[in-house]
Design an enzyme around this catalytic site. Structure first.
Site, PDB file in Angstrom:
ATOM      1  N   HIS A  62       0.820  -1.219   0.000  1.00  0.00           N
ATOM      2  CA  HIS A  62       0.000   0.000   0.000  1.00  0.00           C
ATOM      3  C   HIS A  62       0.848   1.261   0.000  1.00  0.00           C
ATOM      4  O   HIS A  62       1.858   1.358   0.697  1.00  0.00           O
ATOM      5  CB  HIS A  62      -1.004  -0.008   1.153  1.00  0.00           C
ATOM      6  CG  HIS A  62      -0.435   0.012   2.538  1.00  0.00           C
ATOM      7  ND1 HIS A  62      -0.243   1.183   3.248  1.00  0.00           N
ATOM      8  CD2 HIS A  62      -0.054  -0.989   3.376  1.00  0.00           C
ATOM      9  CE1 HIS A  62       0.230   0.897   4.452  1.00  0.00           C
ATOM     10  NE2 HIS A  62       0.363  -0.415   4.559  1.00  0.00           N
ATOM     11  N   ASP A 179       6.072   1.944   6.629  1.00  0.00           N
ATOM     12  CA  ASP A 179       4.816   1.205   6.502  1.00  0.00           C
ATOM     13  C   ASP A 179       3.913   2.034   5.575  1.00  0.00           C
ATOM     14  O   ASP A 179       3.293   2.992   6.014  1.00  0.00           O
ATOM     15  CB  ASP A 179       4.194   1.048   7.895  1.00  0.00           C
ATOM     16  CG  ASP A 179       2.789   0.456   7.876  1.00  0.00           C
ATOM     17  OD1 ASP A 179       2.395  -0.136   6.857  1.00  0.00           O
ATOM     18  OD2 ASP A 179       2.079   0.623   8.879  1.00  0.00           O
ATOM     19  N   GLU A 213      -5.335   1.088   2.600  1.00  0.00           N
ATOM     20  CA  GLU A 213      -5.028   0.014   3.540  1.00  0.00           C
ATOM     21  C   GLU A 213      -5.089   0.486   4.984  1.00  0.00           C
ATOM     22  O   GLU A 213      -5.580  -0.233   5.862  1.00  0.00           O
ATOM     23  CB  GLU A 213      -3.646  -0.558   3.242  1.00  0.00           C
ATOM     24  CG  GLU A 213      -3.338  -1.876   3.964  1.00  0.00           C
ATOM     25  CD  GLU A 213      -2.818  -1.710   5.387  1.00  0.00           C
ATOM     26  OE1 GLU A 213      -2.807  -2.697   6.146  1.00  0.00           O
ATOM     27  OE2 GLU A 213      -2.427  -0.578   5.747  1.00  0.00           O
ATOM     28  N   HIS A 313       4.159   2.908  13.015  1.00  0.00           N
ATOM     29  CA  HIS A 313       3.200   3.991  13.244  1.00  0.00           C
ATOM     30  C   HIS A 313       3.783   5.092  14.130  1.00  0.00           C
ATOM     31  O   HIS A 313       3.057   5.879  14.730  1.00  0.00           O
ATOM     32  CB  HIS A 313       1.871   3.471  13.808  1.00  0.00           C
ATOM     33  CG  HIS A 313       1.030   2.805  12.779  1.00  0.00           C
ATOM     34  ND1 HIS A 313      -0.306   2.539  12.968  1.00  0.00           N
ATOM     35  CD2 HIS A 313       1.324   2.349  11.537  1.00  0.00           C
ATOM     36  CE1 HIS A 313      -0.806   1.941  11.888  1.00  0.00           C
ATOM     37  NE2 HIS A 313       0.182   1.811  11.006  1.00  0.00           N
TER      38      HIS A 313
END
Length: 336
Positions: A62, A179, A213, A313
């Site tokens: 993603h 990410d 995502e 994150h």
């Protein structure tokens, strides 16, 4: 790595992916592959296989990231925001950001708590970092709500975080949004190798670059000819997990349940055969685009691999070895 840097420095919070999808389309065109754009904005690149009739392998990563949107404009011109994706508020406190207006303007800002100074507020250190207690200070002459509105800023405008990207000479890569942009780079590394070596995968491959995502439905729809799907997403690190930032992480189970036994076993065997540093782990607080496809009703087998990423994150870090070896493992799988 050069393309990874371009990805990381292109803002793309979920729902605001037009610029990064343009970048992805330009790069696939350089490699000589056409890319189809689905109605909701995902990109699909189809690679012909040397054997037909055995079903298509899907690889998905993603391009969308964490971010925020303007929830309201306060009387003093500061912005209350609503998160895009799941992150702890303390991970964005003090972060620089961009506010993207609907008419194409961009303004810099800073994320702060509503009690940002220990010289002023006695409870500044203990003030709970939650949505209601956070705001964005705009780097313009703004003192009222009307001042912010005059800049063209409005409710629903997107906000992207400064990625603070650093690609160090020793291979370490630290940035927000590894990410999942590290995995996107791995897929492009695989495509570049196939083109450079004049190779075809054994079976047809569809690479899916998804745009939602982080909010749960990135690859909830996939083409019907896909029989096996590998979600390529960052590997979690910490607690009782064994992966490091230099490993390819192979996930056997996440919050949605176990991944396909045969596919996961094959990936482990190939990592061993190719001598790729890897780890097999369980992610208790994690879901992937493969999970979204299964929940969307796709009748597929699914697996999950990706480069190990520390502090997911938050202020993330990985190593070039993990990105390159993720591409190598994927190539080993699709060339079988």
């Amino acid at each position: 790595m050069a393309f990874l840097q371009k990805l990381l420095t292109t803002p793309s919070p979920s729902g605001y992916c037009q610029d990064i999808m343009k970048l992805v389309a330009e790069e696939t065109a350089k490699l000589g592959y056409p890319m189809e754009i689905t109605p909701k904005g995902n990109g699909i690149v189809t690679l012909p296989g040397s054997r037909e009739g055995e079903g298509t392998v899907g690889l998905t990563a993603h391009v969308d990231t964490l971010g925020a949107m303007v929830r309201s404009i306060k009387p003093d011109g500061k912005l209350r925001f609503t998160p895009i994706g799941g992150y702890a508020m303390q991970t964005v406190e003090g972060e620089y950001c961009l506010i993207h207006t609907r008419d194409g303007r961009k303004y810099e800002g800073t994320v702060l708590s509503t009690k940002p100074s220990v010289h002023v507020y006695s409870d500044a250190r203990d003030w709970k970092r939650e949505e209601a207690n956070m705001e964005i200070r705009i780097d313009e002459t703004v003192g009222t709500k009307e001042d912010a509105l005059a800049l063209g800023i409005g409710v629903g405008d997107f906000i992207s975080w400064d990625p603070r990207t650093r690609l160090l000479d020793n291979g370490w890569i630290k940035s927000r949004h590894l990410d999942d942009k590290a995995s996107v780079a791995a897929l492009f590394g695989a495509m570049e190798w196939l083109k450079r070596e004049g190779k075809r995968p054994a079976r047809p491959v569809k690479m899916i670059f998804s745009t939602y995502e982080e909010v749960g439905h990135g690859s909830s729809f996939i083409p019907g000819d896909i029989m096996e799907m590998i979600a390529v997403d960052m590997g979690a690190i910490g607690d009782d997990l064994s992966a490091t930032e230099r490993d390819v992480s192979i996930c056997a189970k996440d919050s949605t349940g176990p991944y396909d036994y045969a596919m996961t076993t094959k990936l482990i065997e190939l990592a061993r055969r190719e001598g790729l540093p890897h780890a097999v782990d369980i992610y208790p607080h994690y879901g992937s685009d493969a999970s979204a496809a299964l929940r969307g009703g796709s009748n597929i087998r699914a697996a999950l691999v990706g480069p190990g990423v520390h502090a997911s994150h938050g202020m993330e870090r990985t190593h070039a070895d993990a990105v390159v070896n993720t591409a190598a493992l994927l190539l080993a799988y699709i060339m079988e």
